[in-house]
Design a protein around this motif. Structure first.
Motif, PDB file in Angstrom:
ATOM      1  N   PRO A 193     -18.298  84.354   8.229  1.00  0.00           N
ATOM      2  CA  PRO A 193     -19.025  83.085   8.252  1.00  0.00           C
ATOM      3  C   PRO A 193     -18.260  82.024   9.035  1.00  0.00           C
ATOM      4  CG  PRO A 193     -18.900  83.987   6.019  1.00  0.00           C
ATOM      5  CD  PRO A 193     -17.994  84.813   6.869  1.00  0.00           C
ATOM      6  N   ASP A 194     -18.993  81.117   9.651  1.00  0.00           N
ATOM      7  CA  ASP A 194     -18.370  80.042  10.418  1.00  0.00           C
ATOM      8  C   ASP A 194     -17.585  79.115   9.495  1.00  0.00           C
ATOM      9  OD1 ASP A 194     -19.426  80.990  12.777  1.00  0.00           O
ATOM     10  OD2 ASP A 194     -21.233  79.737  12.649  1.00  0.00           O
ATOM     11  N   ILE A 195     -16.509  78.569  10.028  1.00  0.00           N
ATOM     12  CA  ILE A 195     -15.682  77.613   9.297  1.00  0.00           C
ATOM     13  C   ILE A 195     -15.938  76.229   9.885  1.00  0.00           C
ATOM     14  CG2 ILE A 195     -13.325  76.956   8.677  1.00  0.00           C
ATOM     15  CD1 ILE A 195     -12.526  79.883   9.080  1.00  0.00           C
ATOM     16  N   PRO A 196     -16.306  75.245   9.067  1.00  0.00           N
ATOM     17  CA  PRO A 196     -16.588  73.900   9.584  1.00  0.00           C
ATOM     18  C   PRO A 196     -15.395  73.321  10.344  1.00  0.00           C
ATOM     19  CG  PRO A 196     -17.282  74.100   7.296  1.00  0.00           C
ATOM     20  CD  PRO A 196     -16.504  75.333   7.611  1.00  0.00           C
ATOM     21  N   ASP A 197     -15.687  72.439  11.278  1.00  0.00           N
ATOM     22  CA  ASP A 197     -14.638  71.852  12.117  1.00  0.00           C
ATOM     23  C   ASP A 197     -13.577  71.137  11.274  1.00  0.00           C
ATOM     24  OD1 ASP A 197     -15.952  72.810  14.313  1.00  0.00           O
ATOM     25  OD2 ASP A 197     -16.925  70.900  14.824  1.00  0.00           O
ATOM     26  N   ALA A 198     -14.012  70.429  10.239  1.00  0.00           N
ATOM     27  CA  ALA A 198     -13.046  69.692   9.415  1.00  0.00           C
ATOM     28  C   ALA A 198     -12.059  70.640   8.757  1.00  0.00           C
ATOM     29  CB  ALA A 198     -13.779  68.870   8.357  1.00  0.00           C
ATOM     30  N   ILE A 199     -12.546  71.795   8.299  1.00  0.00           N
ATOM     31  CA  ILE A 199     -11.661  72.776   7.672  1.00  0.00           C
ATOM     32  C   ILE A 199     -10.751  73.412   8.717  1.00  0.00           C
ATOM     33  CG2 ILE A 199     -11.557  74.820   6.195  1.00  0.00           C
ATOM     34  CD1 ILE A 199     -12.746  72.303   4.899  1.00  0.00           C
ATOM     35  N   GLN A 200     -11.274  73.591   9.924  1.00  0.00           N
ATOM     36  CA  GLN A 200     -10.439  74.115  11.004  1.00  0.00           C
ATOM     37  C   GLN A 200      -9.250  73.204  11.264  1.00  0.00           C
ATOM     38  OE1 GLN A 200     -10.720  76.999  12.387  1.00  0.00           O
ATOM     39  NE2 GLN A 200     -12.821  77.566  12.867  1.00  0.00           N
ATOM     40  N   VAL A 201      -9.472  71.907  11.161  1.00  0.00           N
ATOM     41  CA  VAL A 201      -8.381  70.947  11.362  1.00  0.00           C
ATOM     42  C   VAL A 201      -7.337  71.115  10.263  1.00  0.00           C
ATOM     43  CG1 VAL A 201      -7.789  68.492  11.372  1.00  0.00           C
ATOM     44  CG2 VAL A 201      -9.815  69.288  12.604  1.00  0.00           C
ATOM     45  N   TRP A 202      -7.805  71.262   9.021  1.00  0.00           N
ATOM     46  CA  TRP A 202      -6.864  71.454   7.915  1.00  0.00           C
ATOM     47  C   TRP A 202      -6.074  72.744   8.093  1.00  0.00           C
ATOM     48  CZ3 TRP A 202     -10.561  70.146   3.220  1.00  0.00           C
ATOM     49  CH2 TRP A 202     -10.901  68.795   3.278  1.00  0.00           C
ATOM     50  N   ILE A 203      -6.741  73.803   8.511  1.00  0.00           N
ATOM     51  CA  ILE A 203      -6.056  75.075   8.750  1.00  0.00           C
ATOM     52  C   ILE A 203      -4.974  74.896   9.809  1.00  0.00           C
ATOM     53  CG2 ILE A 203      -6.339  77.400   9.673  1.00  0.00           C
ATOM     54  CD1 ILE A 203      -9.131  77.430   8.394  1.00  0.00           C
ATOM     55  N   ALA A 204      -5.328  74.202  10.886  1.00  0.00           N
ATOM     56  CA  ALA A 204      -4.356  73.972  11.959  1.00  0.00           C
ATOM     57  C   ALA A 204      -3.152  73.183  11.453  1.00  0.00           C
ATOM     58  CB  ALA A 204      -5.031  73.238  13.118  1.00  0.00           C
TER      59      ALA A 204
END
Length: 768
Positions: A193-204
């Motif tokens: 499933p796609d990961i929202p952009d905001a969560i991608q920022v947290w992951i980074a």
């Protein structure tokens, strides 16, 4: 001409069939339609390493991987087995087939999934009565695990082995949906499933934090990884059903993850550079392996405070491998011990649950060394010499090696001798250091127990054992337990590395045995620390009550266990029940973090809340009686209230033992006359053994009937009146309702329960 006419008729029939609603659905069946049915009807038995035939149906890869004839759990294995961890040890179907797996999907003919479903349809279970005796339900029953070529012979020999196994049949719509999907090609999604952009920022942000090149950061990240590799990481404020896992990857942040497949998290990842990455969890959330750990800005700030803002230096990074992983005290010696202990205390419930949950899913190795219910507290960091005296761990680390550090050291007896010898030396070292410390003059008092700093409920924990699995929750629940533990930092870290980081479910028998025997040592050490708080004159009698019997006395002697009646207690007890007084006083600390009474199991008559269903259930709780022994380890009571809502309660059978000092022959050490029932609102445990369904207006009758049980026949009469058998027409509906309530009430912690251990009561069962 006749042949042509027959061909035309066949073509017309085929076209009509293909145009039927069912055929249309079969061609358009999607994984999204199939997954909810598979989760609630298939995953309830086919998840984790104890899934029959290793057929793990929690993800598309598990479905396409298929089944295996090899069992993960093998108590007589003389060599380490090849790990078969889904998503780690192979990535493609051909790779899995090279490891012995066979497909369950359709090929040139019907696949195993549809043939098993069809077999279950042809041979339904008897409704609301015991299952046929030839249908085995034991968790360790022999399994055949046929391939497609072997299934016809298998089905003739085992006509009752259809799916769902030993339960009520699927509803017609469910059956048609699954069969249509299987016959239509069993389409499976290929992308996560796609990961929202905001969560991608947290992951980074987190991957940057964990992969900083500074040596101190690298050692901190290794420590975090070895303690969080089982965690379901959840970002604070995110979708309650989205989780991630911390992995080691050959690829850096921003590039697709390539997991490094080592047996244990402290094994050498290789000479090439590696990176800590956050990988999305795409499997169905199964409660028995769902260990939630929250990430967020506060968590990162806490790590910064504990590990990076403190004053310590690091000349070089420690090596990887069994020897180093078997002694976290030497591996992480340069990191402040206070920081490491506080890290564990901050989320003590998570770590205690990690001892008894996780992908192992068959925890008898860990839990057959503990009582069925006990209370846990923790030595305060300011009292623990391993924290306050830097030389303590520097000098004592050599005695704190775990058995895994000698993983290749020969036969089980040698390993046990190694761990026992080290433990004796450590206890001698510990006693000498505490005798020389100022605390020896005054003794431990209430301030010696961590109180959660007034904000953290993890400081007090109740652990329940349910035969071969267990559960834990914050606070003290149930009546006053027979035993209690006080855990210090060396105990906490060793239990974790013994049962979690250093444990290999695919390991040979000597590893399994040494893990269990070392946990025996750690249980006794935790009990001994608790006894140090008691009056000196009652400690020997208390210990003797815990270890009754000649063999238990010999066991204590062999382990060189002598209760220390010289170390003073700093507590002036006011009653002649010091254990009860001590434990209940702990509940009064912490600024109201924990309820001081248990409204069902333990409350003063004048202060017990009135009203149903609590008031009625109080008549069952924390009482001995002949009826208790007939109940399974863990039951769920669903009470349909007058307003229409269903209230759920867990009935935990606390089985009494004369001692828990031995690996085998538990029945000989049972004391069923002292069994009690602990009743908890809500759901605990991952493996319900039975469901009872009672209307609120009949609750008093249920209680009276339960307390009136004197024989197995009486219990079967109770089951007939109030129980929900595996093959009951209400079985799946109630199971769904329980899961729905759990998900609604606790969406982050909820998961699918395992029904492999769901009982089928019958005449002749042994109630003990």
């Amino acid at each position: 001409m006749h042949k042509i006419r027959l061909l035309l008729q066949a073509a017309i029939v085929l076209s009509l069939l293909c145009a039927s609603p069912f055929a249309a659905r079969a061609q358009n069946q999607t994984w999204a339609e199939v997954k909810p049915i598979m989760d609630r009807r298939c995953v309830v038995c086919h998840s984790c390493y104890d899934a029959p035939c290793q057929l793990k149906l929690t993800s598309p890869m598990g479905v396409s991987r298929g089944a295996s004839k090899e069992a993960v759990y093998h108590t007589e294995r003389l060599e380490d087995a090849q790990p078969t961890r889904l998503g780690i040890d192979a990535q493609t179907v051909p790779e899995w087939q090279a490891l012995g797996f066979h497909t369950v999907l359709r090929g040139q003919e019907a696949g195993l999934l549809e043939r098993y479903l069809d077999l279950g349809r042809q041979n339904p279970m008897p409704t609301d009565s015991p299952l046929p005796t030839e249908l085995g339900l034991a968790i360790d029953r022999p399994l055949v695990c046929p391939t497609s070529d072997e299934f016809d012979t298998f089905s003739r020999n085992h006509p009752l082995a259809g799916m769902p196994y030993g339960t009520a049949p699927l509803a017609e719509a469910e059956f048609q949906t699954l069969m249509g999907w299987a016959r239509g090609g069993a389409a499976l999604p290929s992308a996560a499933p796609d990961i929202p952009d905001a969560i991608q920022v947290w992951i980074a942000d987190w991957e940057t934090f964990l992969n900083t090149s500074d040596p101190r950061n690298q050692l901190m990240s290794r420590y975090l990884y070895e303690h969080l590799f089982l965690a379901r990481l959840h970002f604070q404020g995110d979708d309650p059903r989205r989780f991630f896992q911390l992995v080691r990857s050959t690829t850096p942040p921003g590039v697709e993850i390539e997991v490094i497949a080592t047996r244990r998290p402290f094994d050498d990842p290789g000479a090439a550079a590696f990176y800590y990455r956050l990988q999305q969890v795409t499997e169905t959330i199964v409660h028995k392996e769902h260990l939630v750990y929250t990430l967020g800005p506060d968590r990162m700030a806490r790590y910064q405070q504990l590990f990076l803002d403190t004053d310590w230096t690091l000349a070089e990074l420690p090596p990887f491998g069994d020897a180093e992983g078997g002694n976290p005290f030497s591996t992480f010696m340069q990191m402040p011990a206070r920081s490491r202990y506080q890290f564990l205390l901050d989320d003590a419930l998570f770590f205690v649950r990690s001892f008894i949950r996780g992908p192992v899913c068959h925890g008898e190795t860990a839990v057959d060394v503990i009582e069925d219910r006990f209370w846990v507290s923790f030595l305060d960091p300011d009292t623990d010499l391993s924290i306050t005296d830097p030389s303590y761990l520097q000098e004592g680390a050599a005695f704190l090696e775990l058995p895994v550090s000698e993983a290749d050291a020969g036969v089980p007896g040698m390993l046990q001798g190694f761990s026992h010898k080290n433990q004796v030396k450590y206890l001698e070292f510990r006693d000498a250091r505490y005798r020389a410390a100022p605390i020896y003059q005054a003794g431990f008092d209430y301030n010696s127990i961590w109180d959660g700093d007034g904000t953290n409920p993890n400081a007090l924990i109740t652990v329940f054992r349910h035969f071969d699995n267990a559960s834990a929750m914050t606070g003290f629940h149930g009546g006053i337990p027979e035993t209690a533990w006080v855990i210090d930092y060396p105990i906490f870290e060793r239990i974790y590395y013994d049962l979690v980081t250093g444990y290999d479910v695919f390991g040979r028998v000597e590893h399994q045995l040494s893990t269990r025997l070392y946990m025996d040592e750690l249980r006794m050490e935790s009990e001994d620390t608790f006894l140090a708080f008691m009056p000196r004159d009652v400690r020997p009698q208390m210990h003797e009550h815990w270890y009754q019997g000649v063999l238990a006395e010999l066991h204590t002697y062999w382990h060189r266990r002598r209760v220390d009646d010289r170390f003073p207690t700093g507590i002036s007890f006011q009653t002649d029940q010091p254990k009860q007084e001590f434990l209940l006083t702990l509940l009064k600390r912490g600024n109201g973090l924990w309820a001081q009474t248990d409204p069902i199991n333990r409350c003063a008559a004048a202060g017990c809340p009135a009203g149903q269903p609590t008031e009625a259930l109080r008549d069952l709780a924390n009482q001995t009686g002949n009826w208790v022994k007939y109940l399974p380890d863990l039951s769920v009571l669903a009470v349909k209230q007058n307003g229409g809502e269903t209230a759920l309660f867990t009935l935990a059978h606390d089985k009494a033992h004369y001692n828990v000092a031995f690996l085998f022959d538990e029945e000989a050490r049972r004391d069923p006359g002292a069994d009690v029932l602990t009743i908890l609102p809500g759901l605990i445990g991952s493996y319900p053994n039975f469901y009872f369904h009672v209307g609120q207006d009949r609750l008093q009758s249920f209680v009276a009937a339960l307390k009136g049980i004197r024989s197995q026949s009486d219990y079967l009469a109770l089951v007939a009146e109030y129980g929900v058998r595996r093959a009951s027409p209400d079985f799946w509906a109630l199971s769904d309702r329980i899961h729905d309530i759990f998900l609604r009430q606790n969406p982050i912690q909820a998961g699918i329960f395992d029904l492999n251990r769901y009982k089928d009561p019958k005449q002749g069962d042994d109630p003990t």
